[in-house]
Design a protein around this motif. Structure first.
Motif, short mmCIF file in Angstrom:
data_model
loop_
_atom_site.label_atom_id
_atom_site.label_comp_id
_atom_site.label_asym_id
_atom_site.label_seq_id
_atom_site.Cartn_x
_atom_site.Cartn_y
_atom_site.Cartn_z
N PRO A 195 0.78 -1.25 0.00
CA PRO A 195 0.00 0.00 0.00
C PRO A 195 0.81 1.29 0.00
CG PRO A 195 -0.06 -1.03 2.17
CD PRO A 195 0.60 -2.01 1.25
N VAL A 196 2.10 1.24 0.41
CA VAL A 196 2.92 2.46 0.48
C VAL A 196 3.91 2.46 -0.68
CG1 VAL A 196 4.45 3.86 1.88
CG2 VAL A 196 2.70 2.46 2.99
N PHE A 197 3.80 3.48 -1.53
CA PHE A 197 4.63 3.57 -2.74
C PHE A 197 5.78 4.54 -2.50
CE2 PHE A 197 5.77 5.28 -6.90
CZ PHE A 197 5.88 4.12 -7.67
N ASP A 198 6.96 4.15 -2.90
CA ASP A 198 8.17 4.97 -2.74
C ASP A 198 8.29 5.93 -3.93
OD1 ASP A 198 10.79 5.94 -2.47
OD2 ASP A 198 11.65 4.11 -3.35
N VAL A 199 8.09 7.23 -3.67
CA VAL A 199 8.13 8.22 -4.76
C VAL A 199 9.52 8.80 -4.98
CG1 VAL A 199 5.71 8.87 -4.53
CG2 VAL A 199 7.45 10.09 -3.18
N GLY A 200 10.47 8.51 -4.09
CA GLY A 200 11.85 8.93 -4.32
C GLY A 200 12.25 10.22 -3.63
N TRP A 201 13.56 10.40 -3.51
CA TRP A 201 14.10 11.56 -2.80
C TRP A 201 13.86 12.86 -3.55
CZ3 TRP A 201 17.74 14.46 -5.30
CH2 TRP A 201 18.45 13.85 -6.35
N GLN A 202 13.81 12.80 -4.89
CA GLN A 202 13.61 14.04 -5.65
C GLN A 202 12.27 14.68 -5.31
OE1 GLN A 202 14.35 11.00 -6.94
NE2 GLN A 202 15.84 11.15 -8.60
N ALA A 203 11.21 13.87 -5.31
CA ALA A 203 9.88 14.37 -4.98
C ALA A 203 9.83 14.85 -3.53
CB ALA A 203 8.83 13.28 -5.21
N GLY A 227 28.66 23.93 2.41
CA GLY A 227 29.06 23.55 1.06
C GLY A 227 28.03 22.67 0.37
N ASP A 228 27.07 22.14 1.12
CA ASP A 228 26.06 21.26 0.52
C ASP A 228 24.68 21.62 1.06
OD1 ASP A 228 24.93 19.24 -0.99
OD2 ASP A 228 25.38 17.66 0.46
N LEU A 229 24.25 22.85 0.79
CA LEU A 229 22.97 23.35 1.30
C LEU A 229 21.78 22.53 0.81
CD1 LEU A 229 23.28 27.23 1.06
CD2 LEU A 229 23.11 25.85 3.13
N TRP A 230 21.87 21.99 -0.40
CA TRP A 230 20.74 21.29 -0.99
C TRP A 230 20.19 20.20 -0.08
CZ3 TRP A 230 16.86 21.04 -4.19
CH2 TRP A 230 16.34 19.82 -4.57
N ASN A 231 21.08 19.44 0.55
CA ASN A 231 20.64 18.30 1.34
C ASN A 231 20.00 18.67 2.67
OD1 ASN A 231 21.04 15.78 -0.10
ND2 ASN A 231 23.20 16.32 -0.14
N ASN A 232 19.82 19.96 2.93
CA ASN A 232 19.07 20.37 4.11
C ASN A 232 17.62 19.88 4.08
OD1 ASN A 232 21.03 21.71 5.59
ND2 ASN A 232 20.68 23.67 4.60
N ALA A 281 25.00 14.58 4.09
CA ALA A 281 23.57 14.32 3.91
C ALA A 281 23.11 13.31 4.95
CB ALA A 281 23.30 13.79 2.51
N MET A 282 22.22 13.74 5.84
CA MET A 282 21.79 12.90 6.95
C MET A 282 21.29 11.54 6.48
SD MET A 282 18.87 13.71 9.82
CE MET A 282 17.48 13.25 8.78
N HIS A 283 20.55 11.55 5.37
CA HIS A 283 19.92 10.32 4.91
C HIS A 283 20.91 9.31 4.36
CE1 HIS A 283 19.63 13.66 2.03
NE2 HIS A 283 19.97 12.78 1.12
N ASN A 284 22.15 9.72 4.10
CA ASN A 284 23.13 8.79 3.55
C ASN A 284 24.30 8.50 4.49
OD1 ASN A 284 21.69 8.46 1.17
ND2 ASN A 284 22.65 10.21 0.20
N GLN A 298 41.95 20.63 12.40
CA GLN A 298 41.69 19.82 11.21
C GLN A 298 40.21 19.94 10.91
OE1 GLN A 298 41.84 15.54 11.66
NE2 GLN A 298 42.54 15.25 9.57
N TRP A 299 39.87 20.27 9.69
CA TRP A 299 38.46 20.45 9.34
C TRP A 299 38.17 19.78 8.01
CZ3 TRP A 299 37.14 23.29 4.95
CH2 TRP A 299 38.20 24.00 4.37
N PHE A 300 36.87 19.58 7.76
CA PHE A 300 36.43 18.88 6.55
C PHE A 300 35.31 19.68 5.87
CE2 PHE A 300 38.05 15.83 9.55
CZ PHE A 300 38.84 14.99 8.79
N LEU A 301 35.40 19.75 4.57
CA LEU A 301 34.36 20.44 3.79
C LEU A 301 33.25 19.45 3.45
CD1 LEU A 301 33.46 23.02 2.22
CD2 LEU A 301 34.61 22.04 0.22
N GLY A 302 32.01 19.81 3.76
CA GLY A 302 30.88 18.97 3.41
C GLY A 302 30.62 19.03 1.91
N VAL A 303 30.63 17.87 1.25
CA VAL A 303 30.42 17.82 -0.20
C VAL A 303 29.22 16.93 -0.51
CG1 VAL A 303 32.83 18.27 -0.79
CG2 VAL A 303 32.06 15.90 -0.46
N ASN A 304 28.70 17.09 -1.70
CA ASN A 304 27.54 16.31 -2.13
C ASN A 304 27.90 14.84 -2.26
OD1 ASN A 304 25.57 15.19 -4.36
ND2 ASN A 304 24.61 17.01 -3.51
#
Length: 473
Positions: free
Chosen positions: A78-86, A123-128, A183-186, A298-304
């Motif tokens: 009954p639950v359909f996966d529409v994807g991360w883009q949607a 550096g990776d605002l999109w994944n907010n 990205a939290m989800h990954n 020591q620091w790290f840049l967040g990348v996609n």
């Protein structure tokens, strides 16, 4: 107006333009000369655009094959996966999501500048959008914006902690100096991997040599990444066309799938090499700074996370998990989710696992299957709320679907627990979620170098052999 403008700017220019600007600014702050700073920024933009072009070309080829494979099961959940883009579009369309867009940027910057975290996330605002979805569901139920913001900020801080935990291993394994994905989800699966992988070692699974390098040694030219990509693509193509193998069209799709996957394996490392060049001047400048000042951070840049998609162990593990997760979704009692669109995101999702097991594909498959199965139950639980949010922003259900979800974004057991604490509106549970974070944070900060050494040593057990009581790489 400010938030809408900020969103419009990021939507218009995207990561291939936004990230180079950030890298140029960071380079100049580190006193890299202008020419090197410019080319660092340019290589970053070229690399990110290259990743985007590759994935945009590969997705339309693999998507119909995966959908056919799912449809061939004949199962109607009954639950359909529409994807991360949607899901991303929904997140950026909600009131709570838009509020966090501005506040989150400020919080992330302050956390880095105050040295609370060593990961530069903007550096990776999109994944907010990953935080926005959970906060939007809290706001839908409670109508309390402060509660929703609290949920999103705490989730952000958890994800920064996990990102910093795996940063050194991710940077080393994927060969991007001073970088990590955020990205939290990954990255959530990294926490489970840190706990679960030593158990796998107790059963000797680190001795199962199933890395791309070992496959190349054992299989000869069939073990080359290009050949493995071809075989893997053909396998998925056959799985997707299993009922139509008597037709020419089916074999045409199988062949195209094989060549496309082989192409990703061949081209991706070259694009990754260009992207890695962007960070060489920054790394060199940081090293000089450390030599001058022993206390330099020591620091790290967040990348996609597209940066790791085509790495051989990552892509192989992710694609093999596609049929595995379809089978598990059907077999697991109580699960109501049929993963479809986000099956294509599995090479993103395993990046929280791959570097910690040093590319041991066998262990990635076991760890991923268990953790992502737990994620299916979180998707099942949150599907009604997510479906309601989608309806409020004008998203329509796919034909035949009663509820919708995103396997990649909402299939997060640990982050789901934090969300449930805020959803309950219980001060006790919310306080517990905060307390757990603070305990984990201060334990990590106090033992950071020891943790990094432990993760390196544990990862190396997948490739090292013991001789005369000494471990040799």
């Amino acid at each position: 107006m400010f938030l809408e403008t900020l969103k419009a700017i990021f939507d218009t220019f995207g990561a291939p333009v936004f990230v180079p600007v950030i890298i140029f600014i960071i380079s100049k702050i580190l006193k890299v000369d202008t020419k090197k700073s410019f080319f660092s920024a340019l290589y970053a933009g070229v690399g990110l655009q290259g990743f985007t072009l590759l994935l945009n070309a590969f997705t339309p080829i693999i998507t119909p094959v995966v959908k056919k494979m799912v449809e061939s099961t004949g199962i109607q959940l009954p639950v359909f996966d529409v994807g991360w883009q949607a899901t991303a579009l929904v997140a950026f369309s909600t009131e709570a999501g838009m509020v966090f867009l501005g506040i989150g940027l400020v919080v992330q910057t302050v956390l880095f500048l105050s040295k609370w975290t060593s990961v530069f996330q903007p550096g990776d605002l999109w994944n907010n959008y990953s935080y926005m979805v959970w906060g939007s569901m809290v706001y839908l139920v409670t109508k309390n914006m402060m509660l929703a913001l609290g949920c999103m900020i705490l989730l952000n801080m958890y994800s920064l902690l996990i990102a910093e935990l795996m940063a050194k291993r991710w940077s080393t394994y994927y060969k991007y100096p001073n970088c990590t994905i955020i990205a939290m989800h990954n990255i959530e699966a990294a926490i489970f991997t840190v706990v679960f992988d030593p158990l796998l070692n107790l059963f000797g699974l680190n001795k199962v040599k199933l890395s791309p390098q070992e496959l190349q040694k054992k299989l000869g030219f069939f073990g080359e990444p290009v050949s493995l990509g071809l075989l893997l693509g053909i396998f998925i193509g056959i799985m997707g066309n299993f009922k139509n193998l008597g037709t020419l069209a089916a074999w045409g799709q199988v062949a195209v799938m094989g060549i496309a996957t082989s192409s990703i394996m061949a081209i991706f490392p070259r694009v990754a090499g260009l992207f890695a060049q962007a960070f060489l001047p920054i790394t060199e400048a940081a090293r000089k700074s450390i030599k001058k000042d022993a206390k330099a951070r020591q620091w790290f840049l967040g990348v996609n996370d597209a940066t790791g998609y085509g790495e051989p162990a990552t892509l192989i593990s992710g694609i093999i998990l596609i049929p595995i997760m379809v089978f598990l979704a059907i077999a697991l009692p109580g699960n109501q989710v049929l993963p479809v669109v986000d099956l294509l995101a599995l090479p993103f999702m395993v990046q929280g696992i791959v570097p910690l097991v040093n590319g041991n594909i066998f262990k990635v498959l076991i760890t991923g299957a268990i953790w992502f199965s737990a994620g299916l139950y979180m998707c099942t639980y949150t599907a009604p709320l997510f479906t309601e949010i989608c309806s409020t922003v004008g998203v329509h259900l796919p034909v035949g679907a009663l509820l919708i979800t995103s396997f990649n974004i909402l299939g997060k057991p640990l982050m789901g627990l934090v969300f449930l604490a805020f959803l309950s509106q219980s001060p006790l549970l919310i306080g517990l979620a905060i307390a757990v974070y603070l305990v984990l944070y201060f334990l990590f900060r106090k033992n950071k170098e020891a943790v990094y050494d432990y993760l390196d040593q544990n990862a190396m057990k997948n490739t090292a052999e013991e001789e005369n009581g000494a471990v040799q790489a």
